[in-house]
Design an enzyme around this catalytic site. Structure first.
Site, PDB file in Angstrom:
ATOM      1  N   ALA A  49       0.920  -1.430  -0.026  1.00  0.00           N
ATOM      2  CA  ALA A  49      -0.041  -0.037  -0.270  1.00  0.00           C
ATOM      3  C   ALA A  49       1.037   1.294  -0.052  1.00  0.00           C
ATOM      4  CB  ALA A  49      -0.935  -0.063   1.212  1.00  0.00           C
ATOM      5  N   GLY A  50       0.939   1.821  -1.229  1.00  0.00           N
ATOM      6  CA  GLY A  50       1.811   3.083  -1.278  1.00  0.00           C
ATOM      7  C   GLY A  50       0.872   4.196  -1.598  1.00  0.00           C
ATOM      8  N   GLU A  88       5.018  12.258   0.503  1.00  0.00           N
ATOM      9  CA  GLU A  88       4.049  13.235   1.026  1.00  0.00           C
ATOM     10  C   GLU A  88       2.825  13.322  -0.051  1.00  0.00           C
ATOM     11  OE1 GLU A  88       3.764  13.679   4.086  1.00  0.00           O
ATOM     12  OE2 GLU A  88       5.557  13.838   5.000  1.00  0.00           O
ATOM     13  N   ARG A 147      -9.355  26.972  -0.747  1.00  0.00           N
ATOM     14  CA  ARG A 147      -8.235  26.114  -1.708  1.00  0.00           C
ATOM     15  C   ARG A 147      -6.990  25.900  -0.884  1.00  0.00           C
ATOM     16  NH1 ARG A 147      -6.400  30.636  -5.141  1.00  0.00           N
ATOM     17  NH2 ARG A 147      -6.352  29.218  -7.022  1.00  0.00           N
TER      18      ARG A 147
HETATM   19  C1  LIG Z   1      12.540   7.872   2.584  1.00  0.00           C
HETATM   20  C2  LIG Z   1      11.075   7.637   2.808  1.00  0.00           C
HETATM   21  C3  LIG Z   1      10.533   8.116   3.822  1.00  0.00           C
HETATM   22  C4  LIG Z   1       9.059   7.704   3.690  1.00  0.00           C
HETATM   23  N1  LIG Z   1       8.335   7.862   5.085  1.00  0.00           N
HETATM   24  C5  LIG Z   1       7.333   7.485   5.241  1.00  0.00           C
HETATM   25  C6  LIG Z   1       6.670   7.540   6.569  1.00  0.00           C
HETATM   26  O1  LIG Z   1       7.275   8.031   7.419  1.00  0.00           O
HETATM   27  N2  LIG Z   1       5.277   7.048   6.717  1.00  0.00           N
HETATM   28  C7  LIG Z   1       4.732   6.621   5.726  1.00  0.00           C
HETATM   29  O2  LIG Z   1       3.531   6.056   5.801  1.00  0.00           O
HETATM   30  N3  LIG Z   1       5.420   6.564   4.413  1.00  0.00           N
HETATM   31  C8  LIG Z   1       6.411   7.057   4.290  1.00  0.00           C
HETATM   32  N4  LIG Z   1       7.195   6.870   2.977  1.00  0.00           N
HETATM   33  C9  LIG Z   1       6.343   6.220   1.842  1.00  0.00           C
HETATM   34  C10 LIG Z   1       5.779   7.157   0.933  1.00  0.00           C
HETATM   35  O3  LIG Z   1       4.682   7.955   1.286  1.00  0.00           O
HETATM   36  C11 LIG Z   1       5.455   6.241  -0.389  1.00  0.00           C
HETATM   37  O4  LIG Z   1       6.700   6.040  -0.977  1.00  0.00           O
HETATM   38  C12 LIG Z   1       4.613   7.191  -1.538  1.00  0.00           C
HETATM   39  O5  LIG Z   1       3.458   7.311  -0.958  1.00  0.00           O
HETATM   40  C13 LIG Z   1       4.580   6.442  -2.999  1.00  0.00           C
HETATM   41  O6  LIG Z   1       4.166   5.206  -2.696  1.00  0.00           O
HETATM   42  P1  LIG Z   1       5.274   3.893  -3.316  1.00  0.00           P
HETATM   43  O7  LIG Z   1       6.610   4.175  -2.969  1.00  0.00           O
HETATM   44  O8  LIG Z   1       4.790   2.821  -2.987  1.00  0.00           O
HETATM   45  O9  LIG Z   1       4.965   4.175  -4.824  1.00  0.00           O
HETATM   46  P2  LIG Z   1       3.444   3.696  -5.704  1.00  0.00           P
HETATM   47  O10 LIG Z   1       2.334   3.968  -5.201  1.00  0.00           O
HETATM   48  O11 LIG Z   1       3.906   2.205  -5.897  1.00  0.00           O
HETATM   49  O12 LIG Z   1       3.983   4.208  -7.181  1.00  0.00           O
HETATM   50  C14 LIG Z   1       4.776   3.956  -8.153  1.00  0.00           C
HETATM   51  C15 LIG Z   1       4.625   5.051  -9.081  1.00  0.00           C
HETATM   52  O13 LIG Z   1       3.561   4.914  -9.820  1.00  0.00           O
HETATM   53  C16 LIG Z   1       2.871   6.355  -9.737  1.00  0.00           C
HETATM   54  N5  LIG Z   1       1.486   6.234  -9.627  1.00  0.00           N
HETATM   55  C17 LIG Z   1       0.725   5.547  -8.540  1.00  0.00           C
HETATM   56  N6  LIG Z   1      -0.406   5.584  -8.546  1.00  0.00           N
HETATM   57  C18 LIG Z   1      -0.692   6.669  -9.687  1.00  0.00           C
HETATM   58  C19 LIG Z   1      -1.765   7.295  -9.904  1.00  0.00           C
HETATM   59  N7  LIG Z   1      -2.942   7.130  -9.699  1.00  0.00           N
HETATM   60  N8  LIG Z   1      -1.773   8.455 -11.120  1.00  0.00           N
HETATM   61  C20 LIG Z   1      -0.371   8.428 -11.554  1.00  0.00           C
HETATM   62  N9  LIG Z   1       0.784   7.886 -11.226  1.00  0.00           N
HETATM   63  C21 LIG Z   1       0.452   7.005 -10.000  1.00  0.00           C
HETATM   64  C22 LIG Z   1       3.396   7.012  -8.585  1.00  0.00           C
HETATM   65  O14 LIG Z   1       3.594   8.387  -8.546  1.00  0.00           O
HETATM   66  C23 LIG Z   1       5.102   6.212  -8.709  1.00  0.00           C
HETATM   67  O15 LIG Z   1       5.797   7.099  -9.578  1.00  0.00           O
HETATM   68  C24 LIG Z   1       8.141   7.036   2.750  1.00  0.00           C
HETATM   69  C25 LIG Z   1       8.903   6.822   1.715  1.00  0.00           C
HETATM   70  C26 LIG Z   1      10.413   7.061   1.540  1.00  0.00           C
HETATM   71  C27 LIG Z   1      10.956   7.005   0.296  1.00  0.00           C
END
Ligand SMILES: Cc1cc2nc3c(=O)[nH]c(=O)nc-3n(C[C@H](O)[C@H](O)[C@H](O)COP(=O)(O)OP(=O)(O)OC[C@H]3O[C@@H](n4cnc5c(N)ncnc54)[C@H](O)[C@@H]3O)c2cc1C
Length: 366
Positions: A119-120, A352, A300
């Site tokens: 879950a990203g 974020e 906004r």
């Molecule tokens: C150093 C670091 C610190 C972090 N700290 C935290 C934290 O403290 N707490 C926490 O909960 N999370 C944290 N995160 C996680 C971060 O919030 C996620 O990496 C981010 O939300 C993206 O999720 P993902 O990496 O799984 O990418 P994915 O969701 O798998 O996406 C992969 C790619 O597809 C694109 N994509 C996905 N969906 C769409 C869409 N609908 N339209 C267009 N493009 C899309 C994305 O932009 C990306 O380029 C951290 C990440 C890093 C690298």
């Protein structure tokens, strides 16, 4: 505290506590600057956005100043504020009484656990569960990318208590010392290595019902309360980083001579730097405009925060990469911080809410 006084105190802490060598050493050794972060929190930075009335613009100005010297503590203060938001805005009076002051002042470091391996961007896929157990819950699952992992004493854990989708998720305030909390090895990151990020697994972790933040199955309402702040704080970090890169590139371009003249006098270099200065200032002004909208509760807020996050972080990526270019071969080595800054900037386009997700949010409001 008056804005000028507070910013002056931030400058003092930065001047006394951060040198380029110290930052480089922490980044190489992957050591977290706890005392520095505490001093910035004690000054009242997280309180600026977790105590009414919110002073978001002042918070972002302060974070930018720290980030200009070193991104890791700036991002850490930002994370600490974010990890305090849900409690401040949705916590029960008992929870707020017990934890709020300690979190605001950085006496306990905290983290937000939303992301999971599966879950990203799509948080509706959260699979960590919290099952009723006597007068509390039992947590099971794995959270990914947890900022402050290993240094945090408290975590906001978002777990599934109801059906599928975003509606069945609850936020719990969990002690990292609880039996069954397993902090895994820190991620081998491209940058910002002084701020630890790791997976945290929850094995039958018992959480009292009183640790629910907000309402059961309404965890995403609590999370929504800091998504906007998340965008603004990261934009401030990105602007500070871009400003540092521009300053270093200008200094080099004014002193490095080739073909009988400082390289800044060649239009190909001078215009790069001019564009950087324009884009940084535009990012800063949009960020402050967004902050003011947030502080008055304007309609906004979400749109402007997303726009500010995208502009500032894309600018930081471009400016840091161009700073490497302007420094030439030196810029490509560890002798200069600009190569590290370029790696750090990349992070801000991802966290974020990725910049694609921000653009999608902006497009949906057009
Ligand atoms: C150093 C670091 C610190 C972090 N700290 C935290 C934290 O403290 N707490 C926490 O909960 N999370 C944290 N995160 C996680 C971060 O919030 C996620 O990496 C981010 O939300 C993206 O999720 P993902 O990496 O799984 O990418 P994915 O969701 O798998 O996406 C992969 C790619 O597809 C694109 N994509 C996905 N969906 C769409 C869409 N609908 N339209 C267009 N493009 C899309 C994305 O932009 C990306 O380029 C951290 C990440 C890093 C690298």
């Amino acid at each position: 505290m008056e804005p000028d006084e507070l910013l002056g105190r931030v400058d003092e802490i930065v001047a006394a506590g951060i040198t380029p060598e110290l930052a480089a050493e922490h980044e190489r050794g992957e050591t977290y600057p706890l005392e520095l972060v505490r001093r910035l929190c004690e000054l009242g930075l997280p309180a600026l956005v977790t105590e009414r009335p919110h002073r978001t613009e002042l918070f972002c100005r302060a974070v930018e100043r720290v980030a200009t010297a070193w991104v890791a503590p700036a991002e850490s203060v930002h994370l600490q504020a974010l990890a305090t938001c849900a409690l401040a805005r949705h916590g029960s009076p008992e929870l707020r009484e017990e934890f709020l002051a300690r979190l605001r002042q950085g006496r306990v470091i905290a983290g937000n656990c939303l992301s999971e391996p599966g879950a990203g961007s799509d948080l509706a896929l959260i699979a960590t569960t919290a099952e009723p157990d006597g007068d509390g819950y039992r947590l099971n699952g794995v959270k990914a990318w947890v900022g402050h992992a290993g240094v945090a004493g408290l975590l906001n854990v978002y777990a599934r208590t109801g059906g599928g989708g975003l509606g069945g998720i609850t936020c719990f305030l969990v002690d990292t010392a609880s039996p069954g909390v397993e902090v895994r090895r820190a991620e081998d990151k491209m940058g910002v290595r002084a701020l630890p990020t790791a997976q945290i697994a929850f094995h039958d972790v018992r959480v009292p019902a009183g640790r629910v933040v907000g309402r059961v199955n309404r965890g995403m309402v609590a999370a929504q309360s800091f998504f906007v702040q998340g965008r603004l704080g990261i934009a401030a970090c990105a602007i500070g980083l871009a400003e540092a890169a521009l300053t270093r590139a200008v200094t080099h371009a004014r002193t490095r001579e080739q073909f009988g003249a400082p390289v800044i006098t060649f239009q190909g270099v001078g215009f790069l730097l001019a564009d950087a200065s324009i884009e940084i200032e535009a990012s800063r002004q949009l960020l402050h405009h967004a902050c003011r909208e947030v502080d008055v509760g304007g309609g906004r807020s979400e749109l402007l925060a997303a726009q500010a996050k995208v502009l500032a972080t894309d600018t930081a990526m471009k400016v840091t990469a161009n700073a490497v270019q302007v420094l030439g071969a030196r810029g490509y080595t560890g002798a200069e911080p600009v190569e590290r800054w370029m790696r750090e900037a990349k992070l801000f386009q991802i966290i974020e809410g990725t910049n694609q997700i921000q653009r999608a949010a902006i497009a949906s409001r057009l």
